[in-house]
Write a protein that holds these residues in place. Sequence first.
Motif, PDB file in Angstrom:
ATOM      1  N   GLY A  63       0.813  -1.213   0.000  1.00  0.00           N
ATOM      2  CA  GLY A  63       0.000   0.000   0.000  1.00  0.00           C
ATOM      3  C   GLY A  63       0.844   1.258   0.000  1.00  0.00           C
ATOM      4  N   ARG A  64       1.914   1.256   0.790  1.00  0.00           N
ATOM      5  CA  ARG A  64       2.813   2.417   0.809  1.00  0.00           C
ATOM      6  C   ARG A  64       3.536   2.556  -0.532  1.00  0.00           C
ATOM      7  NH1 ARG A  64       3.332   0.560   6.179  1.00  0.00           N
ATOM      8  NH2 ARG A  64       5.110  -0.783   5.660  1.00  0.00           N
ATOM      9  N   ALA A  65       3.869   1.430  -1.145  1.00  0.00           N
ATOM     10  CA  ALA A  65       4.505   1.483  -2.465  1.00  0.00           C
ATOM     11  C   ALA A  65       3.552   2.063  -3.498  1.00  0.00           C
ATOM     12  CB  ALA A  65       4.950   0.081  -2.886  1.00  0.00           C
ATOM     13  N   LEU A  66       2.273   1.731  -3.387  1.00  0.00           N
ATOM     14  CA  LEU A  66       1.284   2.285  -4.309  1.00  0.00           C
ATOM     15  C   LEU A  66       1.229   3.802  -4.189  1.00  0.00           C
ATOM     16  CD1 LEU A  66      -1.663  -0.254  -3.874  1.00  0.00           C
ATOM     17  CD2 LEU A  66      -0.181   0.001  -5.860  1.00  0.00           C
ATOM     18  N   ARG A  67       1.278   4.310  -2.973  1.00  0.00           N
ATOM     19  CA  ARG A  67       1.235   5.756  -2.785  1.00  0.00           C
ATOM     20  C   ARG A  67       2.492   6.417  -3.341  1.00  0.00           C
ATOM     21  NH1 ARG A  67      -0.243   4.377   2.530  1.00  0.00           N
ATOM     22  NH2 ARG A  67       1.543   5.518   3.389  1.00  0.00           N
ATOM     23  N   ALA A  68       3.625   5.734  -3.197  1.00  0.00           N
ATOM     24  CA  ALA A  68       4.876   6.277  -3.730  1.00  0.00           C
ATOM     25  C   ALA A  68       4.839   6.360  -5.252  1.00  0.00           C
ATOM     26  CB  ALA A  68       6.054   5.420  -3.274  1.00  0.00           C
ATOM     27  N   VAL A  69       4.306   5.322  -5.887  1.00  0.00           N
ATOM     28  CA  VAL A  69       4.189   5.312  -7.346  1.00  0.00           C
ATOM     29  C   VAL A  69       3.286   6.441  -7.819  1.00  0.00           C
ATOM     30  CG1 VAL A  69       3.303   3.998  -9.309  1.00  0.00           C
ATOM     31  CG2 VAL A  69       4.715   2.868  -7.594  1.00  0.00           C
TER      32      VAL A  69
ATOM     33  N   ASP B 136       2.865   9.311  -6.410  1.00  0.00           N
ATOM     34  CA  ASP B 136       3.521  10.608  -6.258  1.00  0.00           C
ATOM     35  C   ASP B 136       4.510  10.870  -7.381  1.00  0.00           C
ATOM     36  OD1 ASP B 136       2.130  11.190  -3.966  1.00  0.00           O
ATOM     37  OD2 ASP B 136       3.660  10.380  -2.621  1.00  0.00           O
ATOM     38  N   ASP B 137       5.316   9.857  -7.736  1.00  0.00           N
ATOM     39  CA  ASP B 137       6.338  10.074  -8.764  1.00  0.00           C
ATOM     40  C   ASP B 137       6.805   8.717  -9.291  1.00  0.00           C
ATOM     41  OD1 ASP B 137       8.799  10.567 -10.162  1.00  0.00           O
ATOM     42  OD2 ASP B 137       8.903  12.511  -9.166  1.00  0.00           O
ATOM     43  N   HIS B 138       6.499   8.420 -10.557  1.00  0.00           N
ATOM     44  CA  HIS B 138       6.877   7.139 -11.151  1.00  0.00           C
ATOM     45  C   HIS B 138       8.391   6.949 -11.148  1.00  0.00           C
ATOM     46  CE1 HIS B 138       2.908   7.002 -13.689  1.00  0.00           C
ATOM     47  NE2 HIS B 138       2.704   6.906 -12.383  1.00  0.00           N
ATOM     48  N   GLN B 139       9.126   7.970 -11.595  1.00  0.00           N
ATOM     49  CA  GLN B 139      10.569   7.840 -11.726  1.00  0.00           C
ATOM     50  C   GLN B 139      11.238   7.679 -10.367  1.00  0.00           C
ATOM     51  OE1 GLN B 139      11.446  11.375 -14.054  1.00  0.00           O
ATOM     52  NE2 GLN B 139      11.772  10.134 -15.887  1.00  0.00           N
ATOM     53  N   ALA B 140      10.788   8.459  -9.374  1.00  0.00           N
ATOM     54  CA  ALA B 140      11.374   8.355  -8.040  1.00  0.00           C
ATOM     55  C   ALA B 140      11.103   6.980  -7.437  1.00  0.00           C
ATOM     56  CB  ALA B 140      10.812   9.455  -7.134  1.00  0.00           C
ATOM     57  N   ALA B 141       9.894   6.465  -7.645  1.00  0.00           N
ATOM     58  CA  ALA B 141       9.556   5.141  -7.118  1.00  0.00           C
ATOM     59  C   ALA B 141      10.435   4.067  -7.755  1.00  0.00           C
ATOM     60  CB  ALA B 141       8.079   4.841  -7.377  1.00  0.00           C
TER      61      ALA B 141
ATOM     62  N   ILE C 287      14.112   3.888  -6.351  1.00  0.00           N
ATOM     63  CA  ILE C 287      14.356   3.258  -5.048  1.00  0.00           C
ATOM     64  C   ILE C 287      13.962   1.778  -5.063  1.00  0.00           C
ATOM     65  CG2 ILE C 287      14.107   5.418  -3.780  1.00  0.00           C
ATOM     66  CD1 ILE C 287      11.302   4.542  -2.991  1.00  0.00           C
ATOM     67  N   GLY C 288      13.744   1.234  -6.261  1.00  0.00           N
ATOM     68  CA  GLY C 288      13.560  -0.204  -6.397  1.00  0.00           C
ATOM     69  C   GLY C 288      12.133  -0.703  -6.357  1.00  0.00           C
ATOM     70  N   ILE C 289      11.154   0.189  -6.458  1.00  0.00           N
ATOM     71  CA  ILE C 289       9.760  -0.254  -6.482  1.00  0.00           C
ATOM     72  C   ILE C 289       9.428  -0.726  -7.900  1.00  0.00           C
ATOM     73  CG2 ILE C 289       7.343   0.456  -6.253  1.00  0.00           C
ATOM     74  CD1 ILE C 289       8.214   2.419  -4.119  1.00  0.00           C
ATOM     75  N   PRO C 290       9.047  -1.988  -8.080  1.00  0.00           N
ATOM     76  CA  PRO C 290       8.752  -2.506  -9.433  1.00  0.00           C
ATOM     77  C   PRO C 290       7.424  -1.960  -9.953  1.00  0.00           C
ATOM     78  CG  PRO C 290       8.307  -4.188  -7.789  1.00  0.00           C
ATOM     79  CD  PRO C 290       8.872  -3.013  -7.050  1.00  0.00           C
ATOM     80  N   LEU C 291       7.498  -1.042 -10.897  1.00  0.00           N
ATOM     81  CA  LEU C 291       6.299  -0.362 -11.375  1.00  0.00           C
ATOM     82  C   LEU C 291       5.323  -1.326 -12.032  1.00  0.00           C
ATOM     83  CD1 LEU C 291       5.228   2.529 -11.428  1.00  0.00           C
ATOM     84  CD2 LEU C 291       6.204   2.785 -13.714  1.00  0.00           C
ATOM     85  N   ASP C 292       5.848  -2.306 -12.785  1.00  0.00           N
ATOM     86  CA  ASP C 292       4.966  -3.229 -13.476  1.00  0.00           C
ATOM     87  C   ASP C 292       4.154  -4.066 -12.482  1.00  0.00           C
ATOM     88  OD1 ASP C 292       7.198  -4.517 -12.572  1.00  0.00           O
ATOM     89  OD2 ASP C 292       7.486  -5.750 -14.361  1.00  0.00           O
TER      90      ASP C 292
END
Length: 309
Positions: free
Chosen positions: A180-186, A188-193, A196-201
Amino acid sequence: MGFFLETLFGGLMAGMLYALIALGFVLIYKASGVFNFAQGAMVLFAALAMARFSGWYPLWFHFESRLLANLLGFVTAAALMVAVAWLVERLCLSRLVNQDGITLLMATLGIAYFLDGLGQTLFGNDIYKIDVGMPKEPLLVLQGTFDGGVLISQEDLVAALVAATLVALLALFFQKTATGRALRAVADDHQAAQSIGIPLDRIWVIVWSVAGIVALVAGIIWGSKLGVQFSLSLVALKALPVVILGGLTSIPGAILGGLIIGVGEKLSEIYLGPMLGGGIEIWFAYVLALVFLLVRPQGLFGEKIIDRV
């Protein structure tokens, strides 16, 4: 007073169903920063899958248990919505990473038309019935307090309880889990997420899957009440004022916005309709949303965006 409470309860229960559909919009927006115009088509597609598979399984495997048919239909429809989420990410969203918001918006419009056409191709375009055993008889309560008591629809009450439970679970998911926290990070900013290693796909597949399950539950509830027909996708339009009122990024806002609009349209239709000629319930939500766009465009709980130059 009894009649007022009947109207108030009816509005609250309708508001929870609006909030449930609005959650789909909020989920996608929180993960991609774009308004998902395909949510209405997802509700319709999921409801069609549930209705058709729950009717096909008894014919294919020769059994008569309605409970088993509904369970198999729900599992199959849920799996289908997860498959749709994977295909949306693989064929569409993965190719549009870091594109302008209008590009993603147009992509959701294309997904909506695709799901509408695919639903007709796979499941037909008749009116189908979903029978999950929701009670249809009204319930009379508070007979000793008010003359004649207060009449409450058991079907609406059960639907509101299911919607409230799902809303609470999703709120906990966003606030208390790492995903859930990763979803909020994505959001806010795709590139920043990504940096820091958050898998966007993976995040997009998860959020579209969750939105698909929410659409399935909403489709089952509305399909049980109204029947599964292609006008069902128009029900999702009622969620647009809800997210405008509550804020595109807020789950509590979706809940409060749904309740305000549900209660407001019921009370205005009953008490203002005779003076204004009726039909208020049709346009009340959109007029209220317009007022909020003029006064507080970010909604009650939305984040005010400040661009510094």
